[in-house]
Design a protein around this motif. Structure first.
Motif, short mmCIF file in Angstrom:
data_model
loop_
_atom_site.label_atom_id
_atom_site.label_comp_id
_atom_site.label_asym_id
_atom_site.label_seq_id
_atom_site.Cartn_x
_atom_site.Cartn_y
_atom_site.Cartn_z
N SER A 12 0.99 -1.30 -0.08
CA SER A 12 -0.06 0.22 0.03
C SER A 12 0.81 1.45 -0.04
CB SER A 12 -0.84 0.08 1.23
OG SER A 12 -0.22 0.00 2.44
N SER A 13 2.05 1.28 0.60
CA SER A 13 2.78 2.48 0.76
C SER A 13 4.47 2.18 0.24
CB SER A 13 2.86 3.04 2.19
OG SER A 13 3.34 2.09 2.93
N SER A 14 4.67 1.05 -0.21
CA SER A 14 5.92 0.84 -0.50
C SER A 14 5.97 -0.30 -1.85
CB SER A 14 6.55 -0.04 0.45
OG SER A 14 6.09 -1.13 0.68
N SER A 37 7.21 5.00 1.85
CA SER A 37 6.31 6.24 2.24
C SER A 37 5.78 6.95 0.89
CB SER A 37 7.23 7.34 2.92
OG SER A 37 7.87 6.79 4.13
N ARG A 39 3.60 8.43 -1.75
CA ARG A 39 2.37 9.28 -1.58
C ARG A 39 2.48 10.12 -0.34
NH1 ARG A 39 -0.88 4.98 -2.93
NH2 ARG A 39 -1.63 4.86 -5.15
N ARG A 40 3.59 10.11 0.43
CA ARG A 40 3.85 11.11 1.45
C ARG A 40 5.13 11.78 1.11
NH1 ARG A 40 2.09 6.48 4.27
NH2 ARG A 40 4.15 6.08 5.25
N ASP A 67 2.91 8.23 -7.56
CA ASP A 67 2.13 6.98 -7.08
C ASP A 67 3.03 5.59 -7.67
OD1 ASP A 67 1.70 6.85 -9.95
OD2 ASP A 67 -0.31 7.31 -9.87
N ASN A 129 -2.63 -2.05 -5.56
CA ASN A 129 -1.15 -1.79 -5.41
C ASN A 129 -0.27 -2.84 -6.15
OD1 ASN A 129 -1.48 0.81 -4.16
ND2 ASN A 129 -2.06 -0.50 -2.63
#
Length: 396
Positions: A12-14, A37, A39-40, A67, A129
């Motif tokens: 989801s974030s990697s 990280s 999207r951050r 993204d 993702n």
């Protein structure tokens, strides 16, 4: 140029990646790394096979809002620019859900990709993702060989009874069954059992994959017999931010009495529950273990209690138990959690060697223990690499 397989494991974030020489997939990857990280504030880390850092923090000029599509392109550029000795000839992907259609790794074409998108609602944190880099690579080079390896495939050896829910049969016929997840991790562990457990390798073993996502798998003769996760990756154990097993009546209550809609409930159960929800502090087990707050201790205790309870339930399909194997982030690195889970199972005459446990040794039980307790690091990327190599060679 040396032909190579690139493995992508997008969360989801990697995006984790590993580059293997086609002829040396059984060994260490040539390069391994990840983008965190997303999207951050994306951060890139990579190491060579000797553990030396490569371009830490750098992936070129990327926007903080980039993204998975954009970052996949940046990653491919980096691989091409920083590794002149290898030519990527095939790319393997971890895909969480293969449904009933896919029980083994498969080469991806547009038709396969569309079918996999149909499972997005069954794994909303993961599937979209997982598929984003595949789409990005098709846009970059439609001819590149891509292979999907599924977390659900390993569990297709379960009996029909183990897959069933007590719902009207029409739902089962539509595919509402227990699929199970973390199969790539369990496949790796099943292949490593002989090396680490010797004569117990073909016995009745429960593997505890404990990380931010967590599940159990009952394995006999190195095949999945039953697992704690079901139709989705919400079921079973308490997880970092996922609730695990939940009375369906709670969902009805949230809809009828609290007026929550499906999207709100989905976000609650996937993103606000588990260790994070119970503690109100963090989804990170290490943070909770270091906290002196009562809520943190309660979250940890619940995690261990539920894990032990689920282990006990999986003894039924195995009709006994010879070994427990801990793996994944928490399972491999947290002596305190392993000890507490085993304490809840002391009626099985488990005896831990405290020094071995503290040192994360392979065997952490004593010689007098009725059950062998082991710690085996998992390696999903190598499973994906081997499957991708096999399909690439079969087509060439």
């Amino acid at each position: 140029m040396t032909e190579a397989v690139l493995v992508l494991n997008a969360g989801s974030s990697s995006i984790k990646f590993a580059l293997y020489s086609l002829a040396e997939i059984a060994g260490m990857p040539h390069v391994r790394g990840k983008i965190e990280s997303i999207r951050r504030a994306p951060v890139f880390k990579a190491v060579d096979r000797n553990g030396q850092e490569l371009d830490k923090g750098s992936l070129g000029s990327i926007d903080v809002s980039s993204d998975h599509h954009e970052l996949t392109a940046h990653l491919l550029d980096w691989v091409e620019q920083h590794d002149d000795g290898h030519e990527v000839v095939a790319i393997g992907h971890r895909v969480v859900h293969g449904g009933r259609d896919f029980s083994a790794p498969v080469q991806i074409n547009r038709e396969v990709l569309e079918k996999l998108k149909g499972f997005n609602s069954l794994a909303p944190l993961h599937q979209p993702n997982n598929l984003a880099p595949i789409e990005a690579l098709f846009a970059r080079d439609a001819n590149v060989i891509q292979v999907a390896c599924f977390d659900t495939s390993f569990h297709r050896t379960q009996t029909h009874l183990a897959e069933l829910f007590a719902l009207p049969r029409r739902f089962m016929e539509e595919g509402v069954i227990r699929y199970g997840f973390h199969g790539l991790s369990y496949e790796y562990i099943s292949g490593a059992l002989t090396k680490h457990l010797g004569d117990d390798a073909g016995g009745r073993i429960i593997v505890a994959h404990l990380g931010n996502g967590a599940s159990l798998c009952a394995i006999e003769n190195r095949k999945s017999v039953a697992t704690s996760m079901g139709f989705t990756a919400l079921d079973g154990l308490v997880m970092g931010s996922r609730c695990g097993t939940l009375d369906p009546g709670v969902v009805l209550y949230l809809m009828q009495e609290r007026g929550m809609n499906a999207d709100q409930i989905q976000h609650l159960l996937y993103n606000e529950s588990g260790l994070l929800g119970v503690s109100g502090i963090s989804n990170n087990m290490q943070v909770l273990l270091e906290s002196d707050r009562a809520e943190a201790k309660e979250a940890v205790d619940l995690f261990c209690y539920r894990a032990a309870s689920e282990i006990a339930s999986l003894i039924v399909p195995l009709q006994g138990l010879d070994a427990i194997v801990f793996t994944a982030g928490i399972g491999e690195n947290s002596p305190a959690i392993r000890a507490e889970i085993c304490r809840n199972l002391n009626w099985l005459d488990i005896a831990l060697d405290d020094r071995a446990n503290a040192a994360n040794k392979t065997i952490i039980s004593t010689d007098s223990s009725a059950i062998t307790v082991s710690v085996i690091p998992t390696d999903e990327e190598s499973v994906i690499a081997k499957a991708t190599r096999k399909l690439f060679l079969a087509g060439n």
